[in-house]
Write a protein that holds these residues in place. Structure first.
Motif, PDB file in Angstrom:
ATOM      1  N   HIS A 175      35.997  28.003  30.321  1.00 12.25           N
ATOM      2  CA  HIS A 175      36.356  28.654  31.584  1.00 12.25           C
ATOM      3  C   HIS A 175      35.931  30.118  31.655  1.00 12.25           C
ATOM      4  O   HIS A 175      35.663  30.622  32.745  1.00 12.25           O
ATOM      5  CB  HIS A 175      37.866  28.532  31.815  1.00 12.25           C
ATOM      6  CG  HIS A 175      38.283  27.156  32.246  1.00 12.25           C
ATOM      7  ND1 HIS A 175      39.247  26.429  31.599  1.00 12.25           N
ATOM      8  CD2 HIS A 175      37.839  26.385  33.272  1.00 12.25           C
ATOM      9  CE1 HIS A 175      39.386  25.253  32.208  1.00 12.25           C
ATOM     10  NE2 HIS A 175      38.545  25.201  33.207  1.00 12.25           N
ATOM     11  N   GLU A 198      43.427  28.143  33.709  1.00 13.85           N
ATOM     12  CA  GLU A 198      42.713  26.973  34.245  1.00 13.85           C
ATOM     13  C   GLU A 198      43.015  25.727  33.406  1.00 13.85           C
ATOM     14  O   GLU A 198      43.187  24.632  33.941  1.00 13.85           O
ATOM     15  CB  GLU A 198      41.210  27.241  34.280  1.00 13.85           C
ATOM     16  CG  GLU A 198      40.799  28.315  35.266  1.00 13.85           C
ATOM     17  CD  GLU A 198      41.157  27.981  36.708  1.00 13.85           C
ATOM     18  OE1 GLU A 198      41.043  26.807  37.086  1.00 13.85           O
ATOM     19  OE2 GLU A 198      41.570  28.888  37.447  1.00 13.85           O
ATOM     20  N   CYS A 217      44.935  29.972  28.687  1.00 15.38           N
ATOM     21  CA  CYS A 217      43.905  29.837  29.720  1.00 15.38           C
ATOM     22  C   CYS A 217      44.581  29.190  30.925  1.00 15.38           C
ATOM     23  O   CYS A 217      45.001  28.045  30.857  1.00 15.38           O
ATOM     24  CB  CYS A 217      42.748  28.983  29.241  1.00 15.38           C
ATOM     25  SG  CYS A 217      41.587  28.621  30.590  1.00 15.38           S
ATOM     26  N   HIS A 250      33.876  31.420  34.741  1.00 13.95           N
ATOM     27  CA  HIS A 250      34.408  32.508  35.562  1.00 13.95           C
ATOM     28  C   HIS A 250      33.391  33.644  35.673  1.00 13.95           C
ATOM     29  O   HIS A 250      33.154  34.177  36.752  1.00 13.95           O
ATOM     30  CB  HIS A 250      35.711  33.017  34.957  1.00 13.95           C
ATOM     31  CG  HIS A 250      36.239  34.243  35.629  1.00 13.95           C
ATOM     32  ND1 HIS A 250      36.884  34.211  36.834  1.00 13.95           N
ATOM     33  CD2 HIS A 250      36.177  35.553  35.275  1.00 13.95           C
ATOM     34  CE1 HIS A 250      37.208  35.450  37.190  1.00 13.95           C
ATOM     35  NE2 HIS A 250      36.795  36.281  36.265  1.00 13.95           N
ATOM     36  N   HIS A 270      40.679  33.481  30.043  1.00 11.41           N
ATOM     37  CA  HIS A 270      40.130  32.125  30.063  1.00 11.41           C
ATOM     38  C   HIS A 270      39.664  31.723  28.666  1.00 11.41           C
ATOM     39  O   HIS A 270      39.595  32.560  27.776  1.00 11.41           O
ATOM     40  CB  HIS A 270      38.934  32.049  31.029  1.00 11.41           C
ATOM     41  CG  HIS A 270      39.316  32.232  32.467  1.00 11.41           C
ATOM     42  ND1 HIS A 270      38.983  33.356  33.186  1.00 11.41           N
ATOM     43  CD2 HIS A 270      39.999  31.433  33.308  1.00 11.41           C
ATOM     44  CE1 HIS A 270      39.458  33.240  34.415  1.00 11.41           C
ATOM     45  NE2 HIS A 270      40.082  32.082  34.529  1.00 11.41           N
TER      46      HIS A 270
END
Ligand code: ZN
Ligand code: ZN
Ligand code: ZN
Length: 89
Positions: A55, A25, A23, A59, A46
């Motif tokens: 996430h 993020e 992921c 998203h 994610h």
């Protein structure tokens, strides 16, 4: 595709596979994840709702991208957020 899937899932011509099994993020923030999902609109990967940061859901809502595929090895399914619809592929 199965009948219980939605128009978003039925409209997919190919399933986008993850570019990387992280992921991005979580990597940026130094966090961790449980499972990974790949957005079928933009191809970003994610973390799932079992992960602390969720996430993939963030998203989908912020970008308006409805469908994810599981990015876990051996799992072949799709999920549409707005319709809460699952489909195997
Ligand atoms: Zn849908
Ligand atoms: Zn994450
Ligand atoms: Zn996306």
């Amino acid at each position: 595709m199965a009948d219980e899937s939605c128009a978003h899932i039925r409209g997919l011509e190919t399933v986008i596979q993850p570019q990387q099994h992280v992921c991005e993020e979580c990597v940026k923030s130094g966090s961790h994840w449980v499972h990974l999902r790949t957005c079928q609109t933009c191809g970003l990967t994610h973390c799932c709702d079992s992960s602390p940061n969720r996430h993939a859901t963030k998203h989908a809502k912020s970008a308006g991208h409805p469908v994810v595929a599981s990015a876990e090895p051996g799992e072949r399914w799709l999920y549409c957020y707005p319709h809460d619809a699952f489909a195997d592929y």
